[in-house]
Every structure is written in structure tokens, then in C-alpha cells.
Design a protein around this motif. Structure first.
Motif, PDB file in Angstrom:
ATOM      1  N   UNK A 144       0.867  -1.181   0.000  1.00  0.00           N
ATOM      2  CA  UNK A 144       0.000   0.000   0.000  1.00  0.00           C
ATOM      3  C   UNK A 144       0.908   1.237   0.000  1.00  0.00           C
ATOM      4  N   UNK A 145       0.832   2.010  -1.065  1.00  0.00           N
ATOM      5  CA  UNK A 145       1.659   3.221  -1.181  1.00  0.00           C
ATOM      6  C   UNK A 145       0.816   4.395  -0.681  1.00  0.00           C
ATOM      7  N   UNK A 146       1.011   4.736   0.598  1.00  0.00           N
ATOM      8  CA  UNK A 146       0.106   5.713   1.227  1.00  0.00           C
ATOM      9  C   UNK A 146       0.485   7.165   0.946  1.00  0.00           C
ATOM     10  N   UNK A 147       1.744   7.388   0.589  1.00  0.00           N
ATOM     11  CA  UNK A 147       2.160   8.754   0.249  1.00  0.00           C
ATOM     12  C   UNK A 147       2.872   8.716  -1.099  1.00  0.00           C
ATOM     13  N   UNK A 148       2.948   9.870  -1.733  1.00  0.00           N
ATOM     14  CA  UNK A 148       3.623   9.922  -3.029  1.00  0.00           C
ATOM     15  C   UNK A 148       5.093   9.522  -2.882  1.00  0.00           C
ATOM     16  N   UNK A 149       5.691   9.883  -1.746  1.00  0.00           N
ATOM     17  CA  UNK A 149       7.106   9.572  -1.525  1.00  0.00           C
ATOM     18  C   UNK A 149       7.351   8.064  -1.503  1.00  0.00           C
ATOM     19  N   UNK A 150       6.314   7.284  -1.164  1.00  0.00           N
ATOM     20  CA  UNK A 150       6.456   5.815  -1.134  1.00  0.00           C
ATOM     21  C   UNK A 150       6.837   5.264  -2.509  1.00  0.00           C
ATOM     22  N   UNK A 151       6.476   5.962  -3.576  1.00  0.00           N
ATOM     23  CA  UNK A 151       6.746   5.440  -4.922  1.00  0.00           C
ATOM     24  C   UNK A 151       8.256   5.351  -5.139  1.00  0.00           C
ATOM     25  N   UNK A 152       8.971   6.414  -4.750  1.00  0.00           N
ATOM     26  CA  UNK A 152      10.438   6.409  -4.896  1.00  0.00           C
ATOM     27  C   UNK A 152      11.047   5.367  -3.958  1.00  0.00           C
ATOM     28  N   UNK A 153      10.501   5.233  -2.734  1.00  0.00           N
ATOM     29  CA  UNK A 153      11.014   4.227  -1.783  1.00  0.00           C
ATOM     30  C   UNK A 153      10.797   2.820  -2.348  1.00  0.00           C
ATOM     31  N   UNK A 154       9.623   2.613  -2.945  1.00  0.00           N
ATOM     32  CA  UNK A 154       9.299   1.293  -3.513  1.00  0.00           C
ATOM     33  C   UNK A 154      10.279   0.930  -4.626  1.00  0.00           C
ATOM     34  N   UNK A 155      10.653   1.924  -5.428  1.00  0.00           N
ATOM     35  CA  UNK A 155      11.539   1.677  -6.580  1.00  0.00           C
ATOM     36  C   UNK A 155      12.869   1.053  -6.127  1.00  0.00           C
ATOM     37  N   UNK A 156      13.356   1.431  -4.940  1.00  0.00           N
ATOM     38  CA  UNK A 156      14.660   0.919  -4.490  1.00  0.00           C
ATOM     39  C   UNK A 156      14.519  -0.150  -3.393  1.00  0.00           C
ATOM     40  N   UNK A 157      13.311  -0.545  -3.080  1.00  0.00           N
ATOM     41  CA  UNK A 157      13.078  -1.579  -2.054  1.00  0.00           C
ATOM     42  C   UNK A 157      13.468  -2.950  -2.622  1.00  0.00           C
ATOM     43  N   UNK A 158      14.015  -3.868  -1.796  1.00  0.00           N
ATOM     44  CA  UNK A 158      14.393  -5.191  -2.317  1.00  0.00           C
ATOM     45  C   UNK A 158      13.244  -5.928  -3.008  1.00  0.00           C
TER      46      UNK A 158
END
Ligand SMILES: Cc1cc2nc3c(=O)[nH]c(=O)nc-3n(C[C@H](O)[C@H](O)[C@H](O)COP(=O)(O)OP(=O)(O)OC[C@H]3O[C@@H](n4cnc5c(N)ncnc54)[C@H](O)[C@@H]3O)c2cc1C
Length: 339
Positions: free
Chosen positions: A26-40
Motif C-alpha cells: 500500500x503506497x500511502x504517500x507519493x514519496x512511497x513510490x520512490x522508496x518502492x523503486x529501491x526496495x528489495x
């Protein structure tokens, strides 16, 4: 960013299909998208973007990661004498956003009232109804690229909008995420579109003049009468697109079927009503097990309860084959097939 393993997607798609996501984030904030991109577990693993789930058919369990868009926000980012520029986050509900604009007297989205789903998915198929498309009030959008992690602003021309089509179904399919959409809405001199007979009839029945508010109310009433509510009967609205055919082909069909509804297009093709073809082929209201085409609206594939994705898709293919056999017309799904 919240993760779940082997999550049921039943609450997140309007067919109510109980497919499983190998991983759901669940990507609750827009910033999560960038975090998701580099998540394992993030990109470049197979990623399915899930918004309101009202335009997808889950044909199987979903491997990899299903990323649910859930960030919100609306902001006026510019104003002129005649227009307002409203930027809306991808995770905002579409219909709530339409009502938000209608309440403020901002014109443009009123004919698109009560379409299910979220704002970020609306440009993907350039949603449309009652003579209006998203493209008519579109200014720009912000797009996050999976490859580079950069955010680009895409203009109207960049999005290559067409009938239930855009660059996000073509060259940019699977390449990134629409983060927000900016609408250009009229504050004065509204160009009201009431050319659809159903809107005129509804306004006349209510004894109302056309305005942003009354058109929105009329559209809501028409849709509530005509379309099954996904909370009651699983569906994704129109399952197939209305095919645009060469004029000679339509002339041949009309010679055999004089009642064929036809809509000439600016490019010389003629759009014919897919729902009419399906009805003529005998599928309107016919139920096969737990699936069927709706009794009031033959273009709507419905799940009467408990059907899975392959059963729904098999029925859609039966209808497709039968329309092709009878009319020589291939119906193309409007709905996104996942899996
Ligand atoms: C009862 C009913 C009536 C309907 N009526 C209409 C209608 O009148 N007109 C019309 O045009 N549609 C209609 N639809 C279809 C649907 O509501 C729209 O297509 C809507 O825009 C889908 O939004 P969603 O958030 O549910 O998208 P989803 O179904 O979650 O996603 C649709 C597609 O867009 C992709 N996507 C979603 N969000 C993003 C994003 N932020 N960035 C990149 N890709 C993304 C997904 O991966 C998927 O491929 C109807 C559906 C129902 C159930």
C-alpha cells in the motif's frame, strides 16, 4: 508503505474476484513510490499497479508485487480570469473529485460524475461518458519513471489521448506511475455539453435548466438507473469498446440490419454500439453459471457471485466469438486483463 503477503484482492476489484497477490504493498504517500523503486521487493520485480480496481479483470493470482495507489490531496496551482488549474493526487476518488469541482462551480468534469475509480487511472483510458472525455479538461500530469526515478510533467500532446486510449496503454505501459493529474476547469463561460439525449430528457423531466450542478445530478440519476452497482453485482462497466469500423463495412451491416446504431467519427470511420451487437447475438440478460451480460446493459459483464477471473474471461470470449460469427466484428476489451 505497508506490505502484505498472499493478500486477497477481493476488496480491491469491482468484479469482487478473490485472486491473491503474491505481495501487496500500500503506497500511502507519493514519496512511497520512490522508496518502492529501491526496495528489495520493489521495482524491477513484476509490478501491477492497482488503483480502484474498477477497470481490471484478474484472470489469475498475481505474481510479484501489486502496488496499491493510496495517496491523496487536491490543490489549486494556478488561476486565470476564466480558469482554475486543479492538481489532484492519483489516489483521490474520481467521483468525490467531480463533486468537489461541481460544488465550487468549476466546469468541465460534471458529465463524468459517478464513474468509479481513482483520479490517477482516469488518463490511462481517457475516461469518457455522455459526450465528454477526461482529455477535454486535462492540463497535464506528473509521471514517475521506473527506469530513472525522475518525475516528468506530461502535456496533453504527450499523453496521446484517443477513444479509451492513451500513451499509458502504449509506449508508457508499465514504464511508471501517474502521480497526479492537473485539470483546467472553467470558472466562467462554461461550455455545457447536453447533446446526449438522455441528459436532455432527464433535465426536461426535472424541469431544470442546464448548469454544472444540474447536469451532474442528471448524470448521477441516469447512471444509477442504468448501470449495476458493483457493490451489489460485480462488474467493471462496459467490458468491450464500441468498435470504429470502415464506412463500407458499416453500410453492408446496415443493409442487413437497418436499426444498427451508428456514430460517424471525424476520421471517417463509423462507431457502432457494441452493446447492440451483443444484444442481437442473444447474450443480453443471458446467464451462464455465475456470469452473464447484464439484463439492462448488454455491454456490462457481470459476476452474479463467486465467479473467478477465468470464468468471466471465458464468457467474454464466448460473446466475442459469437459477435464475430454473426457480424464479422472483433470486439476489443476495454477492461485491462491482469494475469
Ligand atoms: C459501474 C462502472 C461504470 C463505469 N463507467 C465508465 C464510464 O462511463 N466511462 C469510462 O471511461 N469508464 C467507466 N468505467 C471503468 C472505470 O471506472 C474507469 O476506467 C476508471 O478510470 C478506472 O479507475 P480505477 O482507479 O478503478 O483503475 P484500475 O482498474 O485500478 O486500473 C486501471 C488501469 O490503469 C492502471 N493504473 C491505475 N492507476 C495508475 C497510475 N496512477 N499510473 C499508471 N497506471 C495506472 C492500472 O495498472 C490498470 O492497468 C466504469 C466502471 C464501472 C465498474
Amino acid at each position: 508503505m505497508t506490505w502484505e503477503d498472499h493478500a486477497s484482492l477481493a476488496p480491491y476489484n469491482t468484479f469482487g474476484i478473490d485472486a491473491r497477490a503474491e505481495r501487496l504493498v500500500h503506497l500511502e504517500t507519493e514519496a512511497c513510490v520512490a522508496d518502492y523503486r529501491v526496495h528489495p521487493h520493489g521495482y524491477p520485480h513484476q509490478t501491477v499497479l492497482l488503483s480502484g480496481g474498477s477497470n481490471m479483470l484478474l484472470c489469475a493470482d498475481v505474481p510479484g508485487t501489486t502496488a496499491r495507489i493510496a495517496w491523496k490531496g487536491r490543490e489549486v496551482i494556478g488561476e486565470t480570469e476564466d480558469h482554475v488549474l486543479l492538481q489532484v493526487a492519483a489516489g483521490e476518488n474520481w467521483h468525490d473529485t467531480v463533486l468537489y469541482t461541481v460544488q465550487r462551480g468549476w466546469g468541465g468534469l460534471q458529465n463524468l460524475s459517478l464513474i468509479p475509480g481513482l483520479v490517477g487511472a482516469a488518463p490511462v483510458q481517457n475516461i469518457g461518458a455522455y459526450g465528454v472525455e477526461l482529455a477535454d479538461s486535462f492540463d497535464s500530469l506528473r509521471f514517475f519513471s521506473w527506469d530513472t526515478g525522475e518525475i516528468r510533467t506530461l502535456s496533453h500532446a504527450d499523453c496521446a489521448f484517443g477513444y479509451r486510449d492513451s500513451v499509458f496503454k502504449g509506449a508508457l505501459k508499465g514504464k511508471g506511475v501517474i502521480l497526479s493529474v492537473t485539470f483546467k476547469l472553467s470558472t466562467q463561460h462554461h461550455a455545457l455539453k447536453t447533446s446526449y439525449g438522455a441528459i436532455q430528457d432527464e433535465l426536461a423531466a426535472r424541469g431544470q435548466e442546464a448548469s454544472i450542478q444540474t447536469i451532474s445530478e442528471a448524470v448521477i440519476a441516469i447512471r444509477q438507473n442504468k448501470l449495476p452497482d458493483p457493490k451489489v453485482l460485480g462488474n467493471s462497466g462496459s467490458f468491450f469498446k464500441n468498435p470504429a469500423l470502415p464506412a463500407e463495412q458499416v453500410a453492408g451491416m446496415a443493409a442487413r440490419h437497418p436499426q444498427l446504431p451508428q456514430y460517424p467519427q471525424p476520421d471517417g470511420t463509423i462507431k457502432v454500439a457494441a452493446g447492440w451487437l451483443i444484444e442481437q447475438a442473444g447474450w443480453k440478460g443471458k446467464r451462464v453459471g455465475q456470469v452473464g451480460m447484464h439484463a439492462q446493459q448488454a455491454l456490462v459483464l457481470v459476476n452474479y457471485g463467486g465467479a473467478n477471473g477465468p470464468e468471466l474471461w471465458a464468457h467474454a470470449q464466448r460473446v466475442q466469438a459469437s459477435v464475430f460469427e454473426q457480424f464479422g466484428v472483433h470486439l476489443e476489451p476495454e477492461v485491462n486483463l491482469i494475469g
